[in-house]
Each structure stands twice: as structure tokens, then as C-alpha cells.
Design an enzyme around this catalytic site. Structure first.
Site, PDB file in Angstrom:
ATOM      1  CG  ASP A 149      -2.299   0.490   0.979  1.00  0.00           C
ATOM      2  OD1 ASP A 149      -2.431   1.336   0.086  1.00  0.00           O
ATOM      3  OD2 ASP A 149      -3.240   0.089   1.699  1.00  0.00           O
ATOM      4  CD  GLU A 182       0.814   5.310  -7.080  1.00  0.00           C
ATOM      5  OE1 GLU A 182       1.267   6.445  -7.188  1.00  0.00           O
ATOM      6  OE2 GLU A 182      -0.060   4.860  -7.861  1.00  0.00           O
ATOM      7  CD1 TRP A 183      -4.782   3.198  -3.274  1.00  0.00           C
ATOM      8  CD2 TRP A 183      -3.811   5.094  -2.576  1.00  0.00           C
ATOM      9  NE1 TRP A 183      -4.415   3.029  -1.967  1.00  0.00           N
ATOM     10  CE2 TRP A 183      -3.813   4.173  -1.516  1.00  0.00           C
ATOM     11  CE3 TRP A 183      -3.259   6.363  -2.377  1.00  0.00           C
ATOM     12  CZ2 TRP A 183      -3.289   4.461  -0.262  1.00  0.00           C
ATOM     13  CZ3 TRP A 183      -2.727   6.655  -1.128  1.00  0.00           C
ATOM     14  CH2 TRP A 183      -2.735   5.718  -0.087  1.00  0.00           C
ATOM     15  N   GLY A 184      -3.108   4.730  -8.317  1.00  0.00           N
ATOM     16  CA  GLY A 184      -3.037   5.460  -9.586  1.00  0.00           C
ATOM     17  C   GLY A 184      -2.512   6.876  -9.465  1.00  0.00           C
ATOM     18  CG  ASN A 186       3.094   9.097  -7.679  1.00  0.00           C
ATOM     19  OD1 ASN A 186       3.473  10.250  -7.787  1.00  0.00           O
ATOM     20  ND2 ASN A 186       2.678   8.591  -6.519  1.00  0.00           N
ATOM     21  CG  ASP A 204      -9.499   2.056  -0.909  1.00  0.00           C
ATOM     22  OD1 ASP A 204      -8.511   2.063  -1.676  1.00  0.00           O
ATOM     23  OD2 ASP A 204      -9.423   1.839   0.313  1.00  0.00           O
TER      24      ASP A 204
HETATM   25  C1  GLA Z   1      -5.996   1.230   1.437  1.00  0.00           C
HETATM   26  C2  GLA Z   1      -6.150   0.239   0.280  1.00  0.00           C
HETATM   27  C3  GLA Z   1      -7.265  -0.743   0.582  1.00  0.00           C
HETATM   28  C4  GLA Z   1      -6.955  -1.487   1.873  1.00  0.00           C
HETATM   29  C5  GLA Z   1      -6.729  -0.489   3.017  1.00  0.00           C
HETATM   30  C6  GLA Z   1      -6.196  -1.159   4.273  1.00  0.00           C
HETATM   31  O1  GLA Z   1      -7.111   2.054   1.559  1.00  0.00           O
HETATM   32  O2  GLA Z   1      -6.391   0.918  -0.918  1.00  0.00           O
HETATM   33  O3  GLA Z   1      -7.458  -1.648  -0.471  1.00  0.00           O
HETATM   34  O4  GLA Z   1      -5.815  -2.274   1.690  1.00  0.00           O
HETATM   35  O5  GLA Z   1      -5.788   0.515   2.654  1.00  0.00           O
HETATM   36  O6  GLA Z   1      -5.980  -0.255   5.304  1.00  0.00           O
END
Ligand code: GLA
Length: 401
Positions: A149, A182-184, A186, A204
Site C-alpha cells: 500500500d 498506489e491508487w493510480g 503516480n 478504493d
Molecule cells: C488502502 C487500500 C485498501 C486497503 C486499506 C487497508 O485504503 O487501498 O485496499 O488495503 O488501505 O488499510
């Protein structure tokens, strides 16, 4: 001298073999189950053993799901005196190796979670500064998959941080799928394939189809929201390296039609299929959706090409996914709040898909149509396809030459 040369050659050969192994780790999108979407940090050994058992008895394993992944919350709040991570002794009284062994004994692979920053998103010890020792610890437990993460990583360079952990994992000699979370932020699609096998493309997901609810100042992504962000990055995915639009919310509160659509879209997107529901108490509808082998075959198609948006009109959208052997998957998705009738004549809609290098011309071949949810053959492209699709539902077809 000769001995030394043989040794050198052996080392080179095994390094080469390992490099091959790690490239081949996820030739099709990884499939599995992850604790987060349903349990967050409220996990422990008895609960998770029951999930492992249900994974098998529900038919998930036999449908192709392989990984069993523990997300955030598995560890103690502090590292031990030697700086090692420890599994929370209350939650996992027998330790993590014993749990990993249990997962393996049932024929699945074992995955775990940590974070590139100093703490995980839920506040547990992160990996920053401990990359090599954590990787060695995971390898000693038999970890096959690491989700990594991006919380509490202020000042860190994303690419460097993920490359460092990637090197640490490779140095263990154990093939470990590396999932970049890394949620996109960078643009991980531009460099992620050098580090791992999959990278998150958005924030998320929540169990919402079109409109998300805001909770505690945070608004999760909806299914349609995520879908609309994938088209411009589809060229970055392929065998061994996948865009990850986040884990599944099937069985977590959407309607059956919405769950079916969510799953179909993820199959069309060649997305990793990580279920995130309570496997022990899942309904027959949820099980039917998650274990639809014909839909899963579209997801796992060897060509590894993501669908593209072919046509959108008045809330009705058509997605097309080129498949190996020149076949196609076509999804009619009713995004609107009302029932709509499709009357699609297959003629005159030629599209050249530059990503897969295919000409999509439905009328050129006489394709046979197979409905992948009704599990029946429904004619050919010689005749217009006519069907009423309820709000938020889909018709998913496979077109075979
Ligand atoms: C972030 C991630 C999620 C999950 C949580 C855990 O938000 O994007 O998928 O792993 O952390 O805390």
C-alpha cells in the site's frame, strides 16, 4: 578455475530461470479472495480458517480462484526487539506460518499485506526501511503474493519505493506476486510492470454501482466511476502486468443485477478478480456470479487485452474485448435507471483496435452468439440481436467465428 566457472554458470542459469519464473507469475489476471472489503481489520485465525474452508466448499477454488490474501490488520502494533514484524498473537495464536500452511494444505496460495510507508493505512508498522528483512520473513512463511500500500509515505518517491520492495522480494528467490496498491496517483501503469504484476488504478471501491455514499468524509469509488477511468490506460495491461481497478464488491450489498454487471465488467477489463465477500454466508446468487466459469474464461483469456468502449447511447453502453483465436466478448450494459431494449444489427460498425491490433467488424464473420449468463447459444450475427435489459443489468455474449 573450471569449478569456479561451472559455479558461475550455474548461478547465471538459476538467476535466468528465476527471472523467467517471475515474469510468468501472472500471465492471466490473478484470482483470489481478500479480507479487506468485508472484514477490514477484524480478522483472526478461526474466522479466516472458516473462510479457507468455504473457499473450497463453495467451489471458488475449483472455479479458478487461487490466492487467499490477508489485508491490513494481521500484525501487532509494534515490531519485536529484533525489528521483525509479528503476527498479532491474539488474532493468530499459532503464528502466520501455521496459517499459511493451512492455506497451502487446501491447495491455495497465500498472500499478505503491508505498506511502503512508515505505517499501514490502518496504523500498523509499515515496511519503510525494513524492505529486505520483511521480504525474507514473508518468504520464510511461504507467502506467494504481497499487496503493498501507499499510506504514510510522505516524501517518498513511488517508483523508487516499489522498485526497492520488488528487488527485496526477488532477492528471496521465492516467486511472489507483487501487487502495487498506489491508487493510480503516480501513473503506476507507466512503470509498474518493472516492479510487479498488478497496480491499482484508482482510489478504493465501495459497494456502489453508480452513486457512492460519503462516509466519514470519504467517498469510495463506484463501479461505473472506476469503469470510466480504465479506457485511457488499457494499453498498459497485458499478460504478466495488469491494471487493477480494485477488488470485487460482489455479495456486499448491491442488487443481484448490479453484482452481475460489476463482475462482468471486471471480466471484460481483464481485471484481477479478488473477491471480497463473506464466503461462509454467501447467497446462491453471489456464488453463481463469482463462479461463472464462462465469464471467468473471458477474464482469463490468454490474449490479455482489456475491453474498449465500443458504443454508448442513452445510458446503454457496449464494451468489446478481443479474445485469442479472433473471437470477441461483447457486453451490453444498461447504465440507466430504466429497462431498455437493445436491437443491435451488427452491421456497419467497423472499429480498428490499436491495442490488440484487431479489426472489429461483426458483420464480416458469421459469429455464433453465446449468452454467458443464460449459458445458451442465442443465434448468430446474421440476425439483429434483440433483448430487453433491466436497469443496471447486462447481457454478456461471446462471439465465436
Ligand atoms: C488502502 C487500500 C485498501 C486497503 C486499506 C487497508 O485504503 O487501498 O485496499 O488495503 O488501505 O488499510
Amino acid at each position: 578455475m573450471k569449478k569456479l566457472f561451472t559455479l558461475f554458470a550455474l548461478v547465471l542459469a538459476s538467476a535466468h530461470l528465476f527471472a523467467q519464473k517471475s515474469e510468468n507469475l501472472a500471465l492471466t489476471p490473478p484470482m483470489g479472495w481478500n479480507t479487506w472489503n468485508i472484514f477490514q481489520t477484524k480478522i483472526d485465525e478461526p474466522l479466516l480458517k472458516s473462510m479457507v474452508d468455504a473457499y473450497v466448499s463453495s467451489g471458488m477454488r475449483d472455479a479458478g480462484y487461487t490466492y487467499f490474501v490477508l489485508d491490513d490488520g494481521w500484525m501487532s502494533m509494534e515490531r519485536d526487539a529484533n525489528g521483525q514484524l509479528v503476527a498479532d498473537p491474539q488474532k493468530f495464536p499459532n503464528g502466520m506460518k501455521a496459517f499459511a500452511d493451512y492455506v497451502h494444505s487446501k491447495g491455495m496460495k497465500f498472500g499478505i499485506y503491508n505498506c511502503a510507508g512508515v505505517k499501514t493505512c490502518a496504523g500498523y508498522p509499515g515496511t519503510r526501511g525494513h524492505e529486505y528483512e520483511d521480504a525474507r520473513l514473508y518468504a520464510s512463511w511461504g507467502v506467494d503474493y504481497l499487496k503493498f500500500d501507499w499510506c504514510n509515505a510522505e516524501g517518498q518517491n513511488a517508483r523508487e519505493s516499489y522498485m526497492l520492495m520488488s528487488k527485496a522480494l526477488k532477492a528471496t528467490g521465492r516467486p511472489i506476486v507483487f501487487s502495487l496498491c498506489e491508487w493510480g496517483t503516480n501513473r503506476p501503469w507507466a512503470w509498474g510492470a518493472k516492479a510487479g504484476q498488478l497496480w491499482r488504478t484508482t482510489g478504493d471501491i465501495g459497494p456502489y454501482f453508480d452513486k457512492s455514499l460519503t462516509k466519514g468524509g470519504w467517498t469510495p469509488q463506484s463501479v461505473l466511476n472506476i469503469l470510466d477511468k480504465q479506457d485511457s490506460i488499457r494499453q498498459y495491461a497485458g499478460p504478466g502486468h495488469w491494471n487493477d481497478p480494485d477488488m470485487l464488491e460482489v455479495g456486499n450489498g448491491m442488487s443481484v443485477a448490479e453484482d452481475r454487471s460489476h463482475f462482468s465488467i471486471w471480466c471484460m477489463l481483464a481485471a484481477p478478480l479478488m473477491a471480497g465477500n463473506n464466503l461462509h454466508s454467501m447467497s446462491e446468487d453471489t456464488k453463481t456470479i463469482l463462479t461463472n466459469k464462462e465469464a471467468i474464461a473471458v477474464n482469463q483469456d490468454a490474449l490479455g487485452v482489456e475491453c474498449f468502449k465500443y458504443y454508448q447511447f442513452d445510458g446503454m453502453e457496449i464494451l468489446v474485448k478481443p479474445l485469442s483465436d479472433g473471437n470477441l466478448a461483447v457486453l451490453f450494459l444498461n447504465r440507466s435507471d430504466r429497462s431498455q431494449t437493445v436491437n443491435f444489427d451488427w452491421a456497419g460498425h467497423l472499429i480498428q483496435d490499436k491495442v490488440s491490433n484487431t479489426d472489429v467488424d461483426f458483420s464480416k464473420n458469421n459469429y455464433k452468439l453465446r449468452d454467458l449468463w443464460a449459458h445458451k447459444d442465442v443465434g448468430t450475427t446474421q440476425k439483429a440481436f434483440k433483448q430487453t435489459i433491466p436497469s443496471h443489468d447486462v447481457v454478456m455474449l461471446k462471439l465465436t467465428k
